[in-house]
Structures are given as structure tokens and as C-alpha cells.
Design a protein around this motif. Structure first.
Motif, PDB file in Angstrom:
ATOM      1  N   MET A 104      26.627  66.737  27.375  1.00  0.00           N
ATOM      2  CA  MET A 104      26.649  68.187  27.476  1.00  0.00           C
ATOM      3  C   MET A 104      26.290  68.597  28.914  1.00  0.00           C
ATOM      4  O   MET A 104      25.282  68.130  29.460  1.00  0.00           O
ATOM      5  CB  MET A 104      25.674  68.805  26.486  1.00  0.00           C
ATOM      6  CG  MET A 104      25.739  70.309  26.436  1.00  0.00           C
ATOM      7  SD  MET A 104      24.621  70.986  25.207  1.00  0.00           S
ATOM      8  CE  MET A 104      25.360  70.345  23.752  1.00  0.00           C
ATOM      9  N   GLY A 105      27.096  69.481  29.473  1.00  0.00           N
ATOM     10  CA  GLY A 105      26.876  69.974  30.822  1.00  0.00           C
ATOM     11  C   GLY A 105      27.537  69.161  31.898  1.00  0.00           C
ATOM     12  O   GLY A 105      27.455  69.507  33.073  1.00  0.00           O
ATOM     13  N   ASN A 109      35.009  72.050  32.542  1.00  0.00           N
ATOM     14  CA  ASN A 109      35.324  73.360  31.971  1.00  0.00           C
ATOM     15  C   ASN A 109      34.172  73.870  31.103  1.00  0.00           C
ATOM     16  O   ASN A 109      34.368  74.291  29.966  1.00  0.00           O
ATOM     17  CB  ASN A 109      36.628  73.285  31.182  1.00  0.00           C
ATOM     18  CG  ASN A 109      36.560  72.200  30.124  1.00  0.00           C
ATOM     19  OD1 ASN A 109      35.605  71.439  30.102  1.00  0.00           O
ATOM     20  ND2 ASN A 109      37.576  72.159  29.256  1.00  0.00           N
ATOM     21  N   TYR A 110      32.939  73.800  31.629  1.00  0.00           N
ATOM     22  CA  TYR A 110      31.766  74.219  30.857  1.00  0.00           C
ATOM     23  C   TYR A 110      31.800  75.709  30.547  1.00  0.00           C
ATOM     24  O   TYR A 110      31.553  76.116  29.395  1.00  0.00           O
ATOM     25  CB  TYR A 110      30.491  73.847  31.641  1.00  0.00           C
ATOM     26  CG  TYR A 110      29.224  74.302  30.992  1.00  0.00           C
ATOM     27  CD1 TYR A 110      28.716  73.649  29.866  1.00  0.00           C
ATOM     28  CD2 TYR A 110      28.544  75.421  31.496  1.00  0.00           C
ATOM     29  CE1 TYR A 110      27.557  74.091  29.272  1.00  0.00           C
ATOM     30  CE2 TYR A 110      27.380  75.856  30.886  1.00  0.00           C
ATOM     31  CZ  TYR A 110      26.883  75.180  29.788  1.00  0.00           C
ATOM     32  OH  TYR A 110      25.724  75.613  29.184  1.00  0.00           O
ATOM     33  N   ASP A 111      32.123  76.534  31.529  1.00  0.00           N
ATOM     34  CA  ASP A 111      32.125  77.977  31.315  1.00  0.00           C
ATOM     35  C   ASP A 111      33.186  78.374  30.301  1.00  0.00           C
ATOM     36  O   ASP A 111      32.916  79.191  29.389  1.00  0.00           O
ATOM     37  CB  ASP A 111      32.370  78.697  32.657  1.00  0.00           C
ATOM     38  CG  ASP A 111      31.236  78.450  33.666  1.00  0.00           C
ATOM     39  OD1 ASP A 111      30.083  78.203  33.161  1.00  0.00           O
ATOM     40  OD2 ASP A 111      31.485  78.470  34.859  1.00  0.00           O
ATOM     41  N   GLN A 112      34.384  77.824  30.489  1.00  0.00           N
ATOM     42  CA  GLN A 112      35.420  78.169  29.522  1.00  0.00           C
ATOM     43  C   GLN A 112      35.050  77.692  28.109  1.00  0.00           C
ATOM     44  O   GLN A 112      35.340  78.350  27.110  1.00  0.00           O
ATOM     45  CB  GLN A 112      36.759  77.550  29.951  1.00  0.00           C
ATOM     46  CG  GLN A 112      37.384  78.159  31.191  1.00  0.00           C
ATOM     47  CD  GLN A 112      36.752  77.588  32.490  1.00  0.00           C
ATOM     48  OE1 GLN A 112      35.927  76.644  32.398  1.00  0.00           O
ATOM     49  NE2 GLN A 112      37.134  78.129  33.640  1.00  0.00           N
ATOM     50  N   ARG A 113      34.404  76.513  28.086  1.00  0.00           N
ATOM     51  CA  ARG A 113      34.017  75.993  26.777  1.00  0.00           C
ATOM     52  C   ARG A 113      32.970  76.866  26.107  1.00  0.00           C
ATOM     53  O   ARG A 113      33.066  77.143  24.888  1.00  0.00           O
ATOM     54  CB  ARG A 113      33.494  74.562  26.942  1.00  0.00           C
ATOM     55  CG  ARG A 113      33.090  73.908  25.632  1.00  0.00           C
ATOM     56  CD  ARG A 113      32.788  72.458  25.846  1.00  0.00           C
ATOM     57  NE  ARG A 113      31.773  72.244  26.866  1.00  0.00           N
ATOM     58  CZ  ARG A 113      30.472  72.392  26.688  1.00  0.00           C
ATOM     59  NH1 ARG A 113      30.010  72.764  25.501  1.00  0.00           N
ATOM     60  NH2 ARG A 113      29.630  72.164  27.675  1.00  0.00           N
ATOM     61  N   MET A 114      31.970  77.308  26.853  1.00  0.00           N
ATOM     62  CA  MET A 114      30.938  78.156  26.274  1.00  0.00           C
ATOM     63  C   MET A 114      31.531  79.476  25.807  1.00  0.00           C
ATOM     64  O   MET A 114      31.181  79.986  24.724  1.00  0.00           O
ATOM     65  CB  MET A 114      29.827  78.395  27.307  1.00  0.00           C
ATOM     66  CG  MET A 114      29.006  77.163  27.645  1.00  0.00           C
ATOM     67  SD  MET A 114      28.151  76.489  26.211  1.00  0.00           S
ATOM     68  CE  MET A 114      27.003  77.813  25.881  1.00  0.00           C
ATOM     69  N   LYS A 115      32.408  80.037  26.662  1.00  0.00           N
ATOM     70  CA  LYS A 115      33.048  81.281  26.270  1.00  0.00           C
ATOM     71  C   LYS A 115      33.876  81.083  25.007  1.00  0.00           C
ATOM     72  O   LYS A 115      33.880  81.908  24.085  1.00  0.00           O
ATOM     73  CB  LYS A 115      33.905  81.779  27.440  1.00  0.00           C
ATOM     74  CG  LYS A 115      34.569  83.124  27.174  1.00  0.00           C
ATOM     75  CD  LYS A 115      35.352  83.569  28.416  1.00  0.00           C
ATOM     76  CE  LYS A 115      36.024  84.911  28.159  1.00  0.00           C
ATOM     77  NZ  LYS A 115      36.824  85.350  29.339  1.00  0.00           N
ATOM     78  N   GLN A 117      33.350  78.823  22.769  1.00  0.00           N
ATOM     79  CA  GLN A 117      32.460  78.596  21.613  1.00  0.00           C
ATOM     80  C   GLN A 117      31.912  79.916  21.077  1.00  0.00           C
ATOM     81  O   GLN A 117      31.819  80.122  19.859  1.00  0.00           O
ATOM     82  CB  GLN A 117      31.310  77.677  22.007  1.00  0.00           C
ATOM     83  CG  GLN A 117      31.738  76.229  22.197  1.00  0.00           C
ATOM     84  CD  GLN A 117      30.571  75.333  22.608  1.00  0.00           C
ATOM     85  OE1 GLN A 117      29.478  75.835  22.884  1.00  0.00           O
ATOM     86  NE2 GLN A 117      30.833  74.016  22.700  1.00  0.00           N
ATOM     87  N   LYS A 118      31.535  80.832  21.986  1.00  0.00           N
ATOM     88  CA  LYS A 118      31.043  82.133  21.540  1.00  0.00           C
ATOM     89  C   LYS A 118      32.135  82.897  20.795  1.00  0.00           C
ATOM     90  O   LYS A 118      31.882  83.510  19.748  1.00  0.00           O
ATOM     91  CB  LYS A 118      30.549  82.952  22.739  1.00  0.00           C
ATOM     92  CG  LYS A 118      29.289  82.417  23.371  1.00  0.00           C
ATOM     93  CD  LYS A 118      28.869  83.269  24.577  1.00  0.00           C
ATOM     94  CE  LYS A 118      27.604  82.708  25.225  1.00  0.00           C
ATOM     95  NZ  LYS A 118      27.182  83.498  26.407  1.00  0.00           N
ATOM     96  N   GLU A 119      33.322  82.828  21.365  1.00  0.00           N
ATOM     97  CA  GLU A 119      34.419  83.507  20.686  1.00  0.00           C
ATOM     98  C   GLU A 119      34.699  82.866  19.318  1.00  0.00           C
ATOM     99  O   GLU A 119      34.987  83.558  18.338  1.00  0.00           O
ATOM    100  CB  GLU A 119      35.672  83.438  21.577  1.00  0.00           C
ATOM    101  CG  GLU A 119      36.868  84.210  21.059  1.00  0.00           C
ATOM    102  CD  GLU A 119      36.638  85.717  21.048  1.00  0.00           C
ATOM    103  OE1 GLU A 119      37.278  86.410  20.225  1.00  0.00           O
ATOM    104  OE2 GLU A 119      35.782  86.196  21.830  1.00  0.00           O
TER     105      GLU A 119
END
Length: 340
Positions: A104-105, A109-115, A117-119
Motif C-alpha cells: 500500500m502506497g 496511481n495512488y491518488d486515482q485509486r483512492m478517489k 475507492q471513495k467513489e
């Protein structure tokens, strides 16, 4: 034969047979009725169970599909086919240097992945709310359908009950008519049987009255091997000729017995006479012997007396000779001793 007693026995037997037959028919009728009721109840129960199972299967097939469950993704048989590979977006999709995946981390594409995941979480929440609402609506629809099904089932049951009551009444009517016809036929049959029975009884009584058994025909006792072979169970006694022959034979036996007894009496008298003669001869011989014994004893006593006298005389002579040869003093001493 006591004809009244025989008629009474026949009548009692007929009454007993009629009573037993009526009792058996009543039991048979009750058993048929109970069997029909049991068959109808079993058929009704089977139909109810069949309808309930059919409705339950249709409900599960239409409104409880496996795809509509929340945990279907855990038990989906196509889960491995739908799943994606472990790594497809990094430089080395397999990452075979250390045999471990990206931590993890460490991905690019961490930012896209987090976004994403939130979506995805938001979508999941909305999907869960939608599924919950759909489930409530489905449950309500299922309850409504079940209530309608129960109402329709009760209506069908009432209709079946009404048809069953009508069929039961029709069956009862048919059974009554059938029983009425059966009773009429049975009465007619009983009358015919009674008339035939009376005729048979009269024929049997006539045959018995005219037969050899009651007429005591002596010829029926003659066996198959001749007149001298008599059947004991059919013998009705002897005829007058046989009785006269037996009496004549008994008279001859009595005369023969009397003659034998007379001979025995004469023989006994002869034996008694000879025995008396023998006893008399024995008595005479004993008396003769006694007389001879007395004579011999008398002669013997006489001889003994003479011998005693001779002995005494001899003794006296011997003593006198002895006394004459001894001195006087010795003679007196011996005399005194002898006298003492």
C-alpha cells in the motif's frame, strides 16, 4: 322323533344365522364408509401439501434467486472467472523478484485509486440502500402475493369442501338406494331359501322316517361278508328266530350243565364213600394195632414181672448164700447196714 323340537332348533338356527349375517353386513358397511372417508381425507391432505410445496417452489424461483442475495459474491461459482489478475498496471505486472505484490502506497496511481475507492464506497452505499429498498418492496410484494394465495387457497378449499359435501350426499343417497335394493333382494332370497330349506327339511324328515335307520330294518346290519358279519353301528337287535335259537341253545346248555353237575355230584358222592370206607378201614386198623399193642404191652408186663420176681428171688438167694459164708458179727453188721 320330536318334530316340534327339531323345528324349534331349525328356527333358532335360522334366526342366529340371520342375526350374524346382519351384524357382519353392518360391520362391512361401517368399514366401507370409514375407508371412503379416510381416502377422501388423505387425498385432500395430499392435494394441500402438493399445492403448498408448488407455491413455495414458485415463490423461491421467482423472488428468492441466488443472484439477489447480498452474499452471492462469496458463493458465486464464476468468481474466479470474473476476478482480475493480481497486478496489471505497474511496470512489472508479475513482480517476480521477491515473489510479493505491491504494498500500500507504493503504486503510481495512488491518488486515482483512492478517489476510485471513495467513489466505489459511495456507489456501494447507494447500491445497498437501493437493494434494501428493493428488498423491502419485494418482501411486501411477496407478503401480498402470499395473502392472495392464502385467500385463493381458502376459496378453493371451501369449494372443494362444498363439492365433497355434495358428493357425500350423492353417495349417501346412492348407498341408501343400493341398500334398499339389497334389502329387497335379500328378503326375496331369504324367502326362497326359507321355502327351499323347508322343502329340504321335509324331504330329509320323510327320508329319515322311511329310511332303514328309523324303521329299524334288520337287513341294514348285515355286513358285506355275509349274515354272520354284523355291523355294530347299524344292528337293531335279533329276530325271533335268532332269539328262539338262542333260548334253545341256552336250554341245552342248562341241561348239559345240570348233567355235568349231576355227574360231579355222583363223583363226589363216590369219592366221599370211598373216603369214608378208607377212614373206617384206617380206624379199624388203628384199633387193631391198639389192641395188639395192649396185648403186647400186657405180655411184656407179664414177662417183666416174671423176670423181676426171678431177679428178686435170685438176689435173695445170692444174699442168703453170702450171709451163710461170712462170720456172725459181720453178718449182723451187714444186716444192720442193709436194714438201715
Amino acid at each position: 322323533i320330536d318334530k316340534d323340537a327339531l323345528d324349534a332348533q331349525v328356527k333358532e338356527r335360522k334366526i342366529q344365522e340371520a342375526t350374524e349375517k346382519a351384524e357382519h353386513e353392518r360391520f362391512a358397511h361401517d368399514m366401507k364408509k370409514n375407508d371412503k372417508l379416510m381416502c377422501l381425507l388423505e387425498e385432500r391432505q395430499k392435494n394441500e401439501i402438493k399445492d403448498m410445496n408448488k407455491a413455495l417452489n414458485e415463490f423461491q424461483k421467482n423472488f428468492q434467486k441466488p443472484e439477489t442475495r447480498r452474499e452471492f459474491d462469496l458463493n458465486d461459482p464464476q468468481a474466479l472467472k470474473k476476478d482480475r489478475p493480481a497486478r496489471i498496471s505497474d511496470d512489472d505486472p508479475r513482480c517476480t523478484i521477491s515473489g510479493m505484490q505491491k504494498f500500500m502506497g507504493e503504486d503510481l496511481n495512488y491518488d486515482q485509486r483512492m478517489k476510485f475507492q471513495k467513489e466505489q464506497l459511495r456507489e456501494w452505499s447507494l447500491q445497498q440502500q437501493k437493494d434494501w429498498k428493493n428488498a423491502l418492496a419485494d418482501q411486501k410484494l411477496a407478503d401480498d402475493l402470499y395473502d392472495k394465495f392464502r385467500i385463493e387457497l381458502d376459496r378453493k378449499i371451501m369449494e372443494e369442501q362444498r363439492k365433497e359435501d355434495e358428493s357425500r350426499r350423492a353417495v349417501c343417497t346412492a348407498i341408501k338406494n343400493f341398500n334398499r335394493i339389497q334389502v329387497a333382494e335379500l328378503d326375496h332370497k331369504n324367502k326362497l331359501e326359507k321355502a327351499q330349506k323347508i322343502k329340504d327339511d321335509m324331504d330329509e324328515i320323510t327320508c329319515l322316517l322311511r329310511g332303514d335307520f328309523l324303521s329299524e330294518n334288520p337287513d341294514q346290519a348285515i355286513g358285506p361278508w355275509g349274515k354272520h358279519n354284523v355291523l355294530v353301528n347299524r344292528w337293531k337287535g335279533m329276530s325271533q328266530e335268532q332269539l328262539m335259537a338262542i333260548r334253545e341253545f341256552q336250554k341245552e346248555q342248562a341241561l348239559e350243565t345240570k348233567r355235568v353237575r349231576e355227574q360231579e355230584r355222583r363223583r363226589d358222592a363216590e369219592w366221599d364213600r370211598q373216603r369214608l370206607q378208607a377212614e373206617r378201614a384206617q380206624l379199624l386198623w388203628e384199633r387193631q394195632q391198639q389192641r395188639q399193642n395192649q396185648l403186647q404191652r400186657r405180655d411184656l408186663d407179664f414177662v417183666n414181672a416174671e423176670l423181676s420176681q426171678q431177679q428178686k428171688a435170685k438176689n435173695i438167694y445170692l444174699k442168703e448164700e453170702e450171709y451163710s459164708n461170712v462170720p456172725t458179727d459181720e453178718f449182723y453188721a451187714q444186716f444192720n447196714t442193709t436194714t438201715r
